[in-house]
Design a protein around this motif. Structure first.
Motif, PDB file in Angstrom:
ATOM      1  N   ASP A  18       0.818  -1.214   0.000  1.00  0.00           N
ATOM      2  CA  ASP A  18       0.000   0.000   0.000  1.00  0.00           C
ATOM      3  C   ASP A  18       0.856   1.270   0.000  1.00  0.00           C
ATOM      4  O   ASP A  18       0.324   2.378   0.062  1.00  0.00           O
ATOM      5  CB  ASP A  18      -0.939   0.018   1.207  1.00  0.00           C
ATOM      6  CG  ASP A  18      -0.185  -0.083   2.539  1.00  0.00           C
ATOM      7  OD1 ASP A  18       1.068  -0.134   2.506  1.00  0.00           O
ATOM      8  OD2 ASP A  18      -0.839  -0.119   3.589  1.00  0.00           O
ATOM      9  N   SER A  19       2.188   1.117  -0.056  1.00  0.00           N
ATOM     10  CA  SER A  19       3.155   2.226  -0.043  1.00  0.00           C
ATOM     11  C   SER A  19       3.179   2.994   1.273  1.00  0.00           C
ATOM     12  O   SER A  19       3.778   4.056   1.359  1.00  0.00           O
ATOM     13  CB  SER A  19       2.886   3.206  -1.203  1.00  0.00           C
ATOM     14  OG  SER A  19       3.153   2.592  -2.435  1.00  0.00           O
ATOM     15  N   CYS A  20       2.547   2.460   2.317  1.00  0.00           N
ATOM     16  CA  CYS A  20       2.527   3.148   3.609  1.00  0.00           C
ATOM     17  C   CYS A  20       3.889   3.099   4.291  1.00  0.00           C
ATOM     18  O   CYS A  20       4.332   4.084   4.880  1.00  0.00           O
ATOM     19  CB  CYS A  20       1.470   2.522   4.516  1.00  0.00           C
ATOM     20  SG  CYS A  20       1.417   3.230   6.183  1.00  0.00           S
ATOM     21  N   ILE A  21       4.567   1.955   4.193  1.00  0.00           N
ATOM     22  CA  ILE A  21       5.843   1.748   4.880  1.00  0.00           C
ATOM     23  C   ILE A  21       6.968   1.617   3.862  1.00  0.00           C
ATOM     24  O   ILE A  21       6.811   0.971   2.819  1.00  0.00           O
ATOM     25  CB  ILE A  21       5.789   0.490   5.770  1.00  0.00           C
ATOM     26  CG1 ILE A  21       4.672   0.625   6.817  1.00  0.00           C
ATOM     27  CG2 ILE A  21       7.138   0.250   6.446  1.00  0.00           C
ATOM     28  CD1 ILE A  21       4.867   1.759   7.794  1.00  0.00           C
ATOM     29  N   LEU A  22       8.098   2.226   4.189  1.00  0.00           N
ATOM     30  CA  LEU A  22       9.284   2.186   3.339  1.00  0.00           C
ATOM     31  C   LEU A  22      10.437   1.581   4.139  1.00  0.00           C
ATOM     32  O   LEU A  22      10.727   2.024   5.247  1.00  0.00           O
ATOM     33  CB  LEU A  22       9.632   3.605   2.886  1.00  0.00           C
ATOM     34  CG  LEU A  22      10.936   3.828   2.145  1.00  0.00           C
ATOM     35  CD1 LEU A  22      10.973   3.018   0.850  1.00  0.00           C
ATOM     36  CD2 LEU A  22      11.112   5.317   1.845  1.00  0.00           C
ATOM     37  N   VAL A  23      11.075   0.562   3.578  1.00  0.00           N
ATOM     38  CA  VAL A  23      12.242  -0.069   4.194  1.00  0.00           C
ATOM     39  C   VAL A  23      13.465   0.261   3.341  1.00  0.00           C
ATOM     40  O   VAL A  23      13.454   0.061   2.129  1.00  0.00           O
ATOM     41  CB  VAL A  23      12.073  -1.608   4.289  1.00  0.00           C
ATOM     42  CG1 VAL A  23      13.305  -2.245   4.926  1.00  0.00           C
ATOM     43  CG2 VAL A  23      10.816  -1.956   5.070  1.00  0.00           C
TER      44      VAL A  23
END
Length: 257
Positions: A18-23
């Motif tokens: 959902d592109s909410c979290i970026l690692v």
């Protein structure tokens, strides 16, 4: 989910579905330096709920096949149901920072300072409040002797409004991410509707500060001195932490009305 390799920083970016979290992958040195300021970062964010600093949720080491991989997990500053028509990564450098064709084609591809030179962010009555918060945040970064951080600016143009995903599942995910967040609330300053002549504009700005892992180390000092022989200070990517902060603020002031 989605992954891409960034050649200049020699690291990977991984986005959740959902592109909410970026690692992001980091070097051991970067992680070590950030761990040193992590308690101060936590306290600063807790005491400054309107901060523009990137919401970093965790720092990890993963051992895989005899190798250690260092990761940071953070909220994506461009997580929104709005389509973003332009994205910029700004350092305040006067020239020489123009996005290449390859950089523009990346997932969430970014434009740079040269591409932004004719842009103006119309904040109206919020201009003073925004500038003060930006100064407060960057002064804190300067106290930590950090450089190479940048202001991310995403621009949604209402006249081209097309939702990234209109279904209820997407909106539910967004609402849950905001509701469940204990420290990093949905920041008022991170999403700003443009204002011109006391009227609401057609643009929505998504703004934050990211790239908090590079200090003005001995190696960077040597790079600064060597590069300074050939270029003006305003055009150098690597400068000392105090000048870096002042230059970025000057640049942003010139592009905000």
């Amino acid at each position: 989910s989605y992954a891409e390799f960034h050649p200049k920083r020699r690291g990977w970016f991984y986005f959740t579905h959902d592109s909410c979290i970026l690692v992001k992958t980091q070097t051991r040195t970067q992680i070590k330096r950030f761990r040193d300021i992590l308690p101060a970062y936590y306290e600063y964010v807790k005491d400054n709920p309107s901060t523009l600093l990137e919401p970093i949720l965790g720092v990890y080491r993963m051992d895989y096949k005899g190798k250690s991989i260092y990761l940071t997990v953070c909220k994506n500053l461009f997580f929104t149901t709005h389509a973003l028509h332009d994205r910029y990564k700004l350092k305040g450098v006067r020239s020489g920072r123009k996005a290449s064709k390859k950089e523009k084609e990346l997932y969430q591809g970014m434009l740079k300072d040269d591409d932004f030179k004719d842009r103006v962010l119309y904040l109206g009555g919020l201009r003073s409040k925004f500038i003060k918060q930006l100064e407060r945040d960057t002064k804190w970064l300067s106290l930590q002797k950090l450089i190479s951080y940048h202001v991310l600016v995403g621009i949604h143009e209402a006249k081209h409004a097309v939702s990234v995903q209109k279904d209820e599942d997407r909106r539910t995910e967004l609402a849950m991410a905001i509701e469940e967040d204990e420290i990093f609330k949905h920041l008022e300053l991170a999403q700003i509707r443009s204002q011109r002549d006391d009227k609401q504009g057609e643009e929505i700005y998504f703004i934050g500060i990211t790239g908090l892992f590079q200090t003005y180390s001995t190696g960077r000092r040597m790079q600064h001195k060597f590069s300074g022989v050939f270029k003006r200070q305003d055009n150098l990517s690597v400068v000392d932490h105090e000048f870096y902060q002042q230059r970025l603020i000057r640049f942003m002031r010139e592009h905000i009305e």
